[in-house]
Design a protein around this motif. Structure first.
Motif, mmCIF file in Angstrom:
data_model
loop_
_atom_site.group_PDB
_atom_site.id
_atom_site.type_symbol
_atom_site.label_atom_id
_atom_site.label_comp_id
_atom_site.label_asym_id
_atom_site.label_seq_id
_atom_site.Cartn_x
_atom_site.Cartn_y
_atom_site.Cartn_z
ATOM 1 N N TYR A 94 -19.298 18.880 -2.784
ATOM 2 C CA TYR A 94 -19.508 17.579 -2.142
ATOM 3 C C TYR A 94 -18.185 16.856 -1.941
ATOM 4 O O TYR A 94 -17.153 17.231 -2.489
ATOM 5 N N ARG A 95 -18.257 15.804 -1.152
ATOM 6 C CA ARG A 95 -17.156 14.862 -0.986
ATOM 7 C C ARG A 95 -17.720 13.468 -1.183
ATOM 8 O O ARG A 95 -18.912 13.235 -1.010
ATOM 9 N N ARG A 96 -16.832 12.521 -1.537
ATOM 10 C CA ARG A 96 -17.255 11.140 -1.778
ATOM 11 C C ARG A 96 -16.307 10.187 -1.073
ATOM 12 O O ARG A 96 -15.090 10.343 -1.124
ATOM 13 N N LEU A 97 -16.889 9.169 -0.436
ATOM 14 C CA LEU A 97 -16.111 8.133 0.225
ATOM 15 C C LEU A 97 -16.685 6.791 -0.204
ATOM 16 O O LEU A 97 -17.872 6.537 -0.058
ATOM 17 N N ASP A 98 -15.816 5.939 -0.772
ATOM 18 C CA ASP A 98 -16.238 4.589 -1.149
ATOM 19 C C ASP A 98 -15.110 3.619 -0.836
ATOM 20 O O ASP A 98 -14.133 3.986 -0.187
ATOM 21 N N GLY A 99 -15.229 2.396 -1.274
ATOM 22 C CA GLY A 99 -14.250 1.363 -0.960
ATOM 23 C C GLY A 99 -12.852 1.637 -1.467
ATOM 24 O O GLY A 99 -11.881 1.055 -0.987
ATOM 25 N N LYS A 100 -12.712 2.526 -2.441
ATOM 26 C CA LYS A 100 -11.398 2.857 -2.996
ATOM 27 C C LYS A 100 -10.697 3.966 -2.211
ATOM 28 O O LYS A 100 -9.546 4.279 -2.473
ATOM 29 N N THR A 101 -11.396 4.541 -1.246
ATOM 30 C CA THR A 101 -10.835 5.638 -0.469
ATOM 31 C C THR A 101 -9.941 5.086 0.641
ATOM 32 O O THR A 101 -10.372 4.246 1.427
ATOM 33 N N SER A 102 -8.701 5.564 0.686
ATOM 34 C CA SER A 102 -7.761 5.084 1.707
ATOM 35 C C SER A 102 -8.201 5.540 3.093
ATOM 36 O O SER A 102 -8.940 6.512 3.242
ATOM 37 N N ALA A 103 -7.718 4.839 4.123
ATOM 38 C CA ALA A 103 -8.066 5.173 5.509
ATOM 39 C C ALA A 103 -7.646 6.605 5.844
ATOM 40 O O ALA A 103 -8.382 7.344 6.493
ATOM 41 N N LYS A 104 -6.467 7.000 5.398
ATOM 42 C CA LYS A 104 -5.976 8.347 5.664
ATOM 43 C C LYS A 104 -6.866 9.394 4.995
ATOM 44 O O LYS A 104 -7.222 10.404 5.596
ATOM 45 N N LYS A 105 -7.254 9.123 3.762
ATOM 46 C CA LYS A 105 -8.099 10.052 3.015
ATOM 47 C C LYS A 105 -9.500 10.138 3.622
ATOM 48 O O LYS A 105 -10.133 11.195 3.619
ATOM 49 N N ARG A 106 -9.994 9.026 4.180
ATOM 50 C CA ARG A 106 -11.320 9.009 4.810
ATOM 51 C C ARG A 106 -11.384 10.026 5.940
ATOM 52 O O ARG A 106 -12.337 10.792 6.053
ATOM 53 N N THR A 107 -10.378 10.022 6.783
ATOM 54 C CA THR A 107 -10.331 10.960 7.908
ATOM 55 C C THR A 107 -10.335 12.393 7.400
ATOM 56 O O THR A 107 -11.055 13.246 7.922
ATOM 57 N N GLN A 108 -9.551 12.645 6.376
ATOM 58 C CA GLN A 108 -9.481 13.985 5.792
ATOM 59 C C GLN A 108 -10.845 14.412 5.242
ATOM 60 O O GLN A 108 -11.294 15.535 5.478
ATOM 61 N N LEU A 109 -11.521 13.507 4.512
ATOM 62 C CA LEU A 109 -12.824 13.831 3.929
ATOM 63 C C LEU A 109 -13.864 14.123 5.002
ATOM 64 O O LEU A 109 -14.639 15.078 4.888
ATOM 65 N N VAL A 110 -13.894 13.310 6.052
ATOM 66 C CA VAL A 110 -14.847 13.518 7.152
ATOM 67 C C VAL A 110 -14.574 14.859 7.834
ATOM 68 O O VAL A 110 -15.498 15.633 8.110
ATOM 69 N N ASP A 111 -13.300 15.145 8.082
ATOM 70 C CA ASP A 111 -12.944 16.417 8.715
ATOM 71 C C ASP A 111 -13.360 17.598 7.843
ATOM 72 O O ASP A 111 -13.893 18.591 8.336
ATOM 73 N N GLU A 112 -13.125 17.508 6.533
ATOM 74 C CA GLU A 112 -13.513 18.581 5.615
ATOM 75 C C GLU A 112 -15.027 18.795 5.653
ATOM 76 O O GLU A 112 -15.499 19.933 5.727
ATOM 77 N N PHE A 113 -15.776 17.703 5.579
ATOM 78 C CA PHE A 113 -17.229 17.813 5.586
ATOM 79 C C PHE A 113 -17.730 18.448 6.881
ATOM 80 O O PHE A 113 -18.629 19.289 6.872
ATOM 81 N N ASN A 114 -17.135 18.052 7.992
ATOM 82 C CA ASN A 114 -17.584 18.555 9.295
ATOM 83 C C ASN A 114 -17.178 19.999 9.568
ATOM 84 O O ASN A 114 -17.849 20.687 10.330
ATOM 85 N N THR A 115 -16.093 20.459 8.970
ATOM 86 C CA THR A 115 -15.583 21.790 9.308
ATOM 87 C C THR A 115 -15.828 22.852 8.247
ATOM 88 O O THR A 115 -15.853 24.035 8.565
ATOM 89 N N GLN A 116 -16.008 22.460 7.003
ATOM 90 C CA GLN A 116 -16.182 23.444 5.935
ATOM 91 C C GLN A 116 -17.660 23.641 5.611
ATOM 92 O O GLN A 116 -18.327 22.726 5.126
ATOM 93 N N GLU A 117 -18.145 24.828 5.886
ATOM 94 C CA GLU A 117 -19.559 25.160 5.651
ATOM 95 C C GLU A 117 -19.948 24.980 4.184
ATOM 96 O O GLU A 117 -21.092 24.654 3.888
ATOM 97 N N SER A 118 -19.006 25.189 3.277
ATOM 98 C CA SER A 118 -19.328 25.152 1.848
ATOM 99 C C SER A 118 -19.591 23.748 1.313
ATOM 100 O O SER A 118 -20.188 23.595 0.253
ATOM 101 N N ILE A 119 -19.154 22.714 2.031
ATOM 102 C CA ILE A 119 -19.378 21.333 1.567
ATOM 103 C C ILE A 119 -20.770 20.919 2.002
ATOM 104 O O ILE A 119 -21.055 20.766 3.193
ATOM 105 N N PHE A 120 -21.641 20.725 1.016
ATOM 106 C CA PHE A 120 -23.057 20.500 1.254
ATOM 107 C C PHE A 120 -23.426 19.017 1.338
ATOM 108 O O PHE A 120 -24.234 18.616 2.161
ATOM 109 N N VAL A 121 -22.838 18.187 0.475
ATOM 110 C CA VAL A 121 -23.232 16.779 0.372
ATOM 111 C C VAL A 121 -22.018 15.877 0.595
ATOM 112 O O VAL A 121 -20.927 16.160 0.096
#
Length: 134
Positions: A94-121
């Motif tokens: 899984y990945r997690r995004l909350d108020g403590k997540t930086s703008a740069k990290k948010r983009t990275q997390l969204v990209d990982e979730f969208n492109t990596q089949e193994s990330i389920f949640v």
């Protein structure tokens, strides 16, 4: 007299006597033998003792078998902590995004979730600092 349980935020120190109060309340509410990491009320919870968590666990299992991806939103970051613990214990990637997540990290997390089949949640706070996902 009414009984109150204050659930401290992660890292917040407990007041004297608060741990014992929480342990007593957790034993009363959840029964003896509940597993615990730090003896606070939140950590003594069990997926098996909460109907909504049992339902979510069942849904996640079904969706995993269907190779679906899951966005799991929560307004409360404390609830997000609980969900994260459940998802991690179930062994889901899984990945997690909350108020403590930086703008740069948010983009990275969204990209990982969208492109990596193994990330389920993807666990998301609906009040993620007003920055959103854009």
């Amino acid at each position: 007299t009414p009984r109150e349980i204050h659930t401290p935020a992660p890292g917040e120190p407990m007041k004297p006597g608060q741990r014992a109060k929480q342990q007593d309340f957790a034993e009363m509410a959840l029964g003896a033998g509940a597993t615990t990491r730090d003896n606070t009320f939140l950590s003594r919870g069990s997926v098996d003792k909460c109907g909504k968590m049992r339902a979510l666990r069942g849904l996640l299992s079904t969706w995993r078998l269907r190779s679906a991806k899951v966005l799991l939103f929560s307004y409360s970051t404390v609830m997000l902590d609980i969900l994260e613990d459940m998802v991690a214990r179930a062994g889901y990637n899984y990945r997690r995004l909350d108020g403590k997540t930086s703008a740069k990290k948010r983009t990275q997390l969204v990209d990982e979730f969208n492109t990596q089949e193994s990330i389920f949640v993807f666990l998301l706070s609906t009040k993620a600092g007003g920055l959103g996902l854009n």
